[in-house]
Motif scaffolding. Structure first.
Motif, mmCIF file in Angstrom:
data_model
loop_
_atom_site.group_PDB
_atom_site.id
_atom_site.type_symbol
_atom_site.label_atom_id
_atom_site.label_comp_id
_atom_site.label_asym_id
_atom_site.label_seq_id
_atom_site.Cartn_x
_atom_site.Cartn_y
_atom_site.Cartn_z
ATOM 1 N N THR A 201 8.360 15.516 0.634
ATOM 2 C CA THR A 201 9.589 15.781 -0.112
ATOM 3 C C THR A 201 9.474 15.263 -1.544
ATOM 4 O OG1 THR A 201 10.959 15.676 1.882
ATOM 5 C CG2 THR A 201 12.069 15.335 -0.218
ATOM 6 N N GLY A 204 7.075 17.394 -3.656
ATOM 7 C CA GLY A 204 7.550 18.739 -3.958
ATOM 8 C C GLY A 204 8.825 18.811 -4.758
ATOM 9 N N ASN A 205 9.610 17.730 -4.755
ATOM 10 C CA ASN A 205 10.937 17.809 -5.350
ATOM 11 C C ASN A 205 11.225 16.803 -6.454
ATOM 12 O OD1 ASN A 205 12.407 19.860 -3.478
ATOM 13 N ND2 ASN A 205 11.392 18.467 -2.066
ATOM 14 N N CYS A 206 10.501 15.707 -6.484
ATOM 15 C CA CYS A 206 10.835 14.635 -7.431
ATOM 16 C C CYS A 206 9.960 14.700 -8.678
ATOM 17 C CB CYS A 206 10.713 13.279 -6.752
ATOM 18 S SG CYS A 206 11.837 13.082 -5.360
ATOM 19 N N ASN A 248 15.104 15.507 -10.738
ATOM 20 C CA ASN A 248 14.087 16.533 -10.916
ATOM 21 C C ASN A 248 14.402 17.485 -12.064
ATOM 22 O OD1 ASN A 248 16.024 18.333 -9.996
ATOM 23 N ND2 ASN A 248 15.174 18.507 -7.957
ATOM 24 N N GLN A 252 18.982 17.754 -10.805
ATOM 25 C CA GLN A 252 19.577 17.314 -9.549
ATOM 26 C C GLN A 252 19.046 15.946 -9.146
ATOM 27 O OE1 GLN A 252 18.011 20.652 -7.408
ATOM 28 N NE2 GLN A 252 20.005 21.660 -7.268
ATOM 29 N N ILE A 254 18.214 13.726 -5.909
ATOM 30 C CA ILE A 254 17.895 13.887 -4.499
ATOM 31 C C ILE A 254 17.861 12.497 -3.874
ATOM 32 C CG2 ILE A 254 16.225 14.789 -2.841
ATOM 33 C CD1 ILE A 254 15.087 16.478 -5.144
ATOM 34 N N ARG A 331 17.472 22.084 0.452
ATOM 35 C CA ARG A 331 16.075 21.884 0.097
ATOM 36 C C ARG A 331 15.352 23.220 -0.043
ATOM 37 N NH1 ARG A 331 15.623 17.354 3.509
ATOM 38 N NH2 ARG A 331 15.572 15.451 2.304
ATOM 39 N N HIS A 334 16.289 24.813 -3.189
ATOM 40 C CA HIS A 334 15.654 24.096 -4.297
ATOM 41 C C HIS A 334 14.189 24.496 -4.436
ATOM 42 C CE1 HIS A 334 14.190 20.942 -6.846
ATOM 43 N NE2 HIS A 334 13.457 20.440 -5.879
ATOM 44 N N GLU A 335 13.474 24.562 -3.290
ATOM 45 C CA GLU A 335 12.054 24.918 -3.333
ATOM 46 C C GLU A 335 11.862 26.351 -3.822
ATOM 47 O OE1 GLU A 335 10.866 24.128 0.609
ATOM 48 O OE2 GLU A 335 10.803 21.939 0.340
ATOM 49 N N GLU A 338 12.094 26.349 -7.500
ATOM 50 C CA GLU A 338 10.876 25.842 -8.135
ATOM 51 C C GLU A 338 9.816 26.959 -8.215
ATOM 52 O OE1 GLU A 338 11.478 22.941 -9.848
ATOM 53 O OE2 GLU A 338 9.592 22.196 -9.011
#
Length: 342
Positions: A201, A204-206, A248, A252, A254, A331, A334-335, A338
């Motif tokens: 996580t 991929g997100n931060c 990110n 956002q 997270i 999530r 969000h992905e 991206e």
């Protein structure tokens, strides 16, 4: 010398391993670099234990809780020594386990787990040049507490070795001030799976400008049963917990938390540690410690499940409310975003 290498080495004796340069301080802000491991420089709030980065009621608690700015020295190939701070720990010298370790995640792991000798923190002892046995180590766990314990207990990392950014940093997570007695099957089972999921996580997100940066706090709740001890010295925690918060490129925040009982597991159980909100974690900590107003992260990571409006970074810096992205649907959206941006 080989006998020492086969057991616990002190942080002062071995030149081939990271040296003990950690600072045991009165408050975390005594070392400016130590604040970097806390979101916004704000430590967890545990009323009666730690408030504003300063230990509470030290006289009443007889110096029980010790803030540690974990610093280490290592040698590079050019034979020069480098010193750096890696994470922060609040240590409970009564139970001989950490309350929590706070750290950042900035990159995927670069190598496998090192074959590292376990270390102790001499500054916690009455004499700096301590030997590595239970006779002289009085205010912390020693490696001899864990050896051949016949209880199926591991040396469980709070700051995981697998979250460290490089080989040198991995080595320094092997200090026993970062360790709690953790059931082996739990450590290698659902807790390990949870750590892997968190790492994915975060990777991929931060990200901001393609650079990963996340703040984490991982802790242990001591057992209230005085008989639940390792080697009649070290408290075996009843629960472990962890939480992260990051910002990110999508504007956002997270945030997510986890709470699990420290018990043995059967493979057939296929247990999982499910995510909970920060608010739920804080309520569990309040109940466990019989406290109120527990905060793991500052107000920038709100725990309102229904918060939908994402505020700006500037508002976060001011401590204003920012929501979380935590459920599966969010999530996935969000992905997808991206991927579309790429």
């Amino acid at each position: 010398m080989m006998g020492v290498l086969n057991h616990l080495s002190t942080l002062l004796l071995l030149s081939l391993l990271p040296h003990a340069l950690s600072h045991v301080v009165n408050k975390f802000s005594d070392v400016p670099q130590c604040k970097d491991f806390f979101l916004g420089g704000t430590t967890p709030n545990l009323p009666g234990i730690l408030v504003g980065g300063e230990v509470q009621n030290q006289d009443q608690n007889e110096g029980r809780y010790k803030p540690i700015c974990q610093k280490f020295q290592y040698k590079k190939k050019n034979n020069k020594f480098y010193k750096t701070y890696m994470f922060a720990t609040l240590y409970d010298t009564f139970n001989k386990i950490p309350v929590f370790s706070a750290y950042t995640f900035t990159s995927p792991p670069t190598a496998t787990r090192p074959n590292q000798t376990w270390m102790i923190e001499p500054q916690l002892e009455d004499e700096m040049n301590v030997e590595v046995n239970n006779t002289n180590v009085k205010h912390q766990a020693a490696d001899t507490d864990y050896l051949n314990n016949n209880l199926g207990l591991d040396r469980g990392h709070l700051f995981p070795c697998s979250f460290a950014p490089d080989d040198a940093a991995k080595m320094y997570t092997f200090t026993l001030t970062n360790i709690v007695p953790q059931h082996h099957t739990f450590n290698n089972g659902s807790w390990n799976d949870m750590e892997l999921n968190i790492r994915k996580t975060l990777e991929g997100n931060c990200k901001i400008n393609n650079k990963i940066k996340a703040y984490l706090v991982t802790g242990a709740v001591p057992s209230n049963n005085n008989n639940n001890q390792l080697n009649n010295r070290v408290n075996i925690p009843s629960h472990l917990w962890t939480a992260f918060c990051c910002y990110n490129n999508l504007g956002q925040w997270i945030a997510e938390a986890y709470w699990a009982e420290n018990v043995a597991e059967e493979k057939s159980e296929k247990k999982t540690v499910t995510p909970i909100t920060l608010n739920e974690l804080e309520l569990k900590l309040e109940s466990a410690y019989e406290l109120s107003d527990v905060k793991v992260f500052p107000k920038g990571c709100l725990t309102n499940e229904d918060e939908k409006n994402r505020e700006s970074v500037e508002q976060a810096d001011k401590g204003e409310g920012i929501g979380e992205l935590r459920n599966k649907k969010q999530r996935e959206e969000h992905e997808d975003g991206e991927k579309n941006r790429g």
